[in-house]
Write a protein that holds these residues in place. Structure first.
Motif, PDB file in Angstrom:
ATOM      1  N   ARG A 294     -30.694 -14.775  -8.822  1.00  0.00           N
ATOM      2  CA  ARG A 294     -31.221 -15.555  -9.937  1.00  0.00           C
ATOM      3  C   ARG A 294     -32.608 -16.045  -9.567  1.00  0.00           C
ATOM      4  NH1 ARG A 294     -31.750 -17.794 -14.253  1.00  0.00           N
ATOM      5  NH2 ARG A 294     -30.422 -19.543 -14.753  1.00  0.00           N
ATOM      6  N   MET A 295     -33.493 -16.127 -10.529  1.00  0.00           N
ATOM      7  CA  MET A 295     -34.823 -16.695 -10.314  1.00  0.00           C
ATOM      8  C   MET A 295     -35.124 -17.617 -11.488  1.00  0.00           C
ATOM      9  SD  MET A 295     -38.358 -14.582  -9.543  1.00  0.00           S
ATOM     10  CE  MET A 295     -37.598 -13.321  -8.541  1.00  0.00           C
ATOM     11  N   PRO A 296     -34.616 -18.858 -11.440  1.00  0.00           N
ATOM     12  CA  PRO A 296     -34.779 -19.756 -12.593  1.00  0.00           C
ATOM     13  C   PRO A 296     -36.241 -20.116 -12.820  1.00  0.00           C
ATOM     14  CG  PRO A 296     -33.724 -20.906 -10.762  1.00  0.00           C
ATOM     15  CD  PRO A 296     -33.863 -19.484 -10.343  1.00  0.00           C
ATOM     16  N   SER A 297     -36.588 -20.371 -14.077  1.00  0.00           N
ATOM     17  CA  SER A 297     -38.001 -20.566 -14.400  1.00  0.00           C
ATOM     18  C   SER A 297     -38.441 -22.033 -14.464  1.00  0.00           C
ATOM     19  CB  SER A 297     -38.338 -19.872 -15.732  1.00  0.00           C
ATOM     20  OG  SER A 297     -37.621 -20.449 -16.793  1.00  0.00           O
ATOM     21  N   HIS A 298     -37.538 -22.972 -14.229  1.00  0.00           N
ATOM     22  CA  HIS A 298     -37.991 -24.368 -14.205  1.00  0.00           C
ATOM     23  C   HIS A 298     -38.960 -24.521 -13.028  1.00  0.00           C
ATOM     24  CE1 HIS A 298     -38.198 -28.702 -13.931  1.00  0.00           C
ATOM     25  NE2 HIS A 298     -37.663 -28.765 -15.144  1.00  0.00           N
ATOM     26  N   PRO A 299     -40.180 -25.009 -13.268  1.00  0.00           N
ATOM     27  CA  PRO A 299     -41.203 -24.993 -12.211  1.00  0.00           C
ATOM     28  C   PRO A 299     -40.821 -25.784 -10.958  1.00  0.00           C
ATOM     29  CG  PRO A 299     -41.977 -26.207 -14.165  1.00  0.00           C
ATOM     30  CD  PRO A 299     -40.709 -25.520 -14.551  1.00  0.00           C
ATOM     31  N   VAL A 300     -40.194 -26.943 -11.120  1.00  0.00           N
ATOM     32  CA  VAL A 300     -39.821 -27.760  -9.954  1.00  0.00           C
ATOM     33  C   VAL A 300     -38.721 -27.059  -9.155  1.00  0.00           C
ATOM     34  CG1 VAL A 300     -38.870 -29.966  -9.193  1.00  0.00           C
ATOM     35  CG2 VAL A 300     -40.494 -29.908 -11.084  1.00  0.00           C
ATOM     36  N   THR A 301     -37.729 -26.535  -9.868  1.00  0.00           N
ATOM     37  CA  THR A 301     -36.620 -25.841  -9.203  1.00  0.00           C
ATOM     38  C   THR A 301     -37.138 -24.613  -8.451  1.00  0.00           C
ATOM     39  OG1 THR A 301     -35.101 -26.639 -10.897  1.00  0.00           O
ATOM     40  CG2 THR A 301     -34.371 -24.755  -9.595  1.00  0.00           C
ATOM     41  N   LEU A 302     -38.048 -23.877  -9.074  1.00  0.00           N
ATOM     42  CA  LEU A 302     -38.607 -22.687  -8.429  1.00  0.00           C
ATOM     43  C   LEU A 302     -39.408 -23.065  -7.179  1.00  0.00           C
ATOM     44  CD1 LEU A 302     -38.507 -19.648  -8.904  1.00  0.00           C
ATOM     45  CD2 LEU A 302     -40.578 -19.835 -10.266  1.00  0.00           C
ATOM     46  N   ASP A 303     -40.146 -24.157  -7.246  1.00  0.00           N
ATOM     47  CA  ASP A 303     -40.894 -24.629  -6.069  1.00  0.00           C
ATOM     48  C   ASP A 303     -39.945 -24.988  -4.928  1.00  0.00           C
ATOM     49  OD1 ASP A 303     -43.411 -24.261  -7.066  1.00  0.00           O
ATOM     50  OD2 ASP A 303     -43.732 -26.354  -7.650  1.00  0.00           O
ATOM     51  N   LEU A 304     -38.827 -25.636  -5.255  1.00  0.00           N
ATOM     52  CA  LEU A 304     -37.855 -26.007  -4.223  1.00  0.00           C
ATOM     53  C   LEU A 304     -37.204 -24.764  -3.615  1.00  0.00           C
ATOM     54  CD1 LEU A 304     -36.267 -29.123  -5.962  1.00  0.00           C
ATOM     55  CD2 LEU A 304     -37.584 -29.144  -3.830  1.00  0.00           C
ATOM     56  N   ILE A 305     -36.974 -23.737  -4.444  1.00  0.00           N
ATOM     57  CA  ILE A 305     -36.424 -22.477  -3.924  1.00  0.00           C
ATOM     58  C   ILE A 305     -37.437 -21.835  -2.966  1.00  0.00           C
ATOM     59  CG2 ILE A 305     -35.712 -20.124  -4.535  1.00  0.00           C
ATOM     60  CD1 ILE A 305     -34.650 -21.365  -7.216  1.00  0.00           C
ATOM     61  N   ARG A 306     -38.714 -21.881  -3.342  1.00  0.00           N
ATOM     62  CA  ARG A 306     -39.762 -21.344  -2.444  1.00  0.00           C
ATOM     63  C   ARG A 306     -39.763 -22.080  -1.106  1.00  0.00           C
ATOM     64  NH1 ARG A 306     -43.196 -21.502  -7.094  1.00  0.00           N
ATOM     65  NH2 ARG A 306     -43.233 -19.427  -8.001  1.00  0.00           N
ATOM     66  N   GLU A 307     -39.575 -23.391  -1.162  1.00  0.00           N
ATOM     67  CA  GLU A 307     -39.662 -24.203   0.058  1.00  0.00           C
ATOM     68  C   GLU A 307     -38.400 -24.123   0.909  1.00  0.00           C
ATOM     69  OE1 GLU A 307     -40.723 -28.819   1.322  1.00  0.00           O
ATOM     70  OE2 GLU A 307     -41.085 -28.159  -0.727  1.00  0.00           O
ATOM     71  N   PHE A 308     -37.226 -24.119   0.282  1.00  0.00           N
ATOM     72  CA  PHE A 308     -35.970 -24.234   1.044  1.00  0.00           C
ATOM     73  C   PHE A 308     -35.069 -23.007   0.930  1.00  0.00           C
ATOM     74  CE2 PHE A 308     -37.206 -28.599   0.050  1.00  0.00           C
ATOM     75  CZ  PHE A 308     -37.113 -29.200   1.303  1.00  0.00           C
ATOM     76  N   GLY A 309     -35.477 -22.033   0.112  1.00  0.00           N
ATOM     77  CA  GLY A 309     -34.589 -20.933  -0.264  1.00  0.00           C
ATOM     78  C   GLY A 309     -34.287 -19.948   0.829  1.00  0.00           C
ATOM     79  N   PRO A 310     -33.367 -19.036   0.528  1.00  0.00           N
ATOM     80  CA  PRO A 310     -32.657 -18.937  -0.755  1.00  0.00           C
ATOM     81  C   PRO A 310     -31.660 -20.093  -0.928  1.00  0.00           C
ATOM     82  CG  PRO A 310     -31.709 -17.406   0.817  1.00  0.00           C
ATOM     83  CD  PRO A 310     -32.909 -18.006   1.485  1.00  0.00           C
ATOM     84  N   LEU A 311     -31.407 -20.447  -2.175  1.00  0.00           N
ATOM     85  CA  LEU A 311     -30.447 -21.508  -2.489  1.00  0.00           C
ATOM     86  C   LEU A 311     -29.312 -20.923  -3.328  1.00  0.00           C
ATOM     87  CD1 LEU A 311     -32.846 -24.390  -3.689  1.00  0.00           C
ATOM     88  CD2 LEU A 311     -31.971 -24.000  -1.375  1.00  0.00           C
ATOM     89  N   ILE A 312     -28.131 -21.492  -3.175  1.00  0.00           N
ATOM     90  CA  ILE A 312     -27.086 -21.234  -4.169  1.00  0.00           C
ATOM     91  C   ILE A 312     -27.290 -22.242  -5.291  1.00  0.00           C
ATOM     92  CG2 ILE A 312     -25.376 -20.234  -2.597  1.00  0.00           C
ATOM     93  CD1 ILE A 312     -24.019 -23.117  -2.726  1.00  0.00           C
ATOM     94  N   GLY A 313     -26.846 -21.919  -6.502  1.00  0.00           N
ATOM     95  CA  GLY A 313     -27.051 -22.848  -7.615  1.00  0.00           C
ATOM     96  C   GLY A 313     -26.082 -22.614  -8.749  1.00  0.00           C
ATOM     97  N   PRO A 314     -24.754 -22.616  -8.462  1.00  0.00           N
ATOM     98  CA  PRO A 314     -23.799 -22.446  -9.562  1.00  0.00           C
ATOM     99  C   PRO A 314     -23.935 -23.592 -10.560  1.00  0.00           C
ATOM    100  CG  PRO A 314     -22.673 -23.300  -7.632  1.00  0.00           C
ATOM    101  CD  PRO A 314     -24.073 -22.966  -7.198  1.00  0.00           C
ATOM    102  N   SER A 315     -23.409 -23.415 -11.767  1.00  0.00           N
ATOM    103  CA  SER A 315     -23.567 -24.462 -12.778  1.00  0.00           C
ATOM    104  C   SER A 315     -22.978 -25.784 -12.284  1.00  0.00           C
ATOM    105  CB  SER A 315     -22.914 -24.041 -14.100  1.00  0.00           C
ATOM    106  OG  SER A 315     -21.548 -23.776 -13.908  1.00  0.00           O
TER     107      SER A 315
END
Length: 199
Positions: free
Chosen positions: A106-127
């Protein structure tokens, strides 16, 4: 935001918006962090999780036997409400994909969430919900569900409430496992060479 970063860094779970619903995010390569998410959600252990990534390079790093059209698909629809399933390679930890031969990306498009994935990823993110309950679209309801045990970023305005489309690219023919925001027609318009299974 600093508290959210600290929580991710120490192996905790945080609630973040995607473009569909809220997700419960944690570091995918940290087994204890993933365990924590399973417990919070009361999710069965045989239910695999996706890797939330920030680039096609991450997808290539954790998968194998990628189709020739993968880059076109990523360029056309990601970041966005699309989950791509590919064959997993041995870099994918068993605690993420429940020891399956495949893994979802998954590559969510929320800018803050995407930045956090760049910094700490990969992340899991189930609903962000208790397993079996409706997907989390209200931040306040989510906090109530988890007894205020999780930190998060509130942004209900970004959510559509529509699930991501799940596209299985692991076989010879492409299958839509869940129809979400992106349709077969949307995909074929941009990438006509995709070999969809006959419907």
């Amino acid at each position: 935001m600093e508290k959210i970063k600290q929580e991710l860094e120490k192996g905790g779970a945080v609630v973040l918006p995607t473009e569909t619903v809220y997700g419960l995010f944690a570091k995918a390569l940290d087994e204890k962090a993933v365990d924590h998410v399973y417990k919070l959600k009361r999710r069965p252990r045989d239910k695999a999780l996706n890797l939330n990534v920030a680039s096609i390079d991450d997808i290539l790093y954790f998968s194998k036997h990628q189709p020739a059209y993968l880059k076109n698909l990523v360029d056309a629809f990601l970041p966005g409400p699309l989950t791509i399933i590919l064959e997993a390679n041995d870099r994918v930890p068993y605690w993420v994909n429940s020891d399956l031969a495949t893994v979802g990306f998954r590559m969510p498009s929320h800018p803050v969430t995407l930045d956090l994935i760049r910094e700490f990823g990969p992340l899991i993110g189930p609903s962000a919900n208790i397993s079996g309950h409706a997907s989390g679209v209200s931040f306040k309801e989510i906090l109530k569900d988890f007894d205020q045990e999780v930190l998060g970023l509130e942004d209900d305005s970004f959510l559509t409430g529509k699930d991501s489309t799940i596209l299985d690219l692991s076989g010879d023919k492409v299958k839509i496992l869940r129809q979400g925001a992106i349709t077969r027609e949307d995909i074929l318009t941009k990438i006509p060479e995709i070999p969809f299974e006959e419907v």
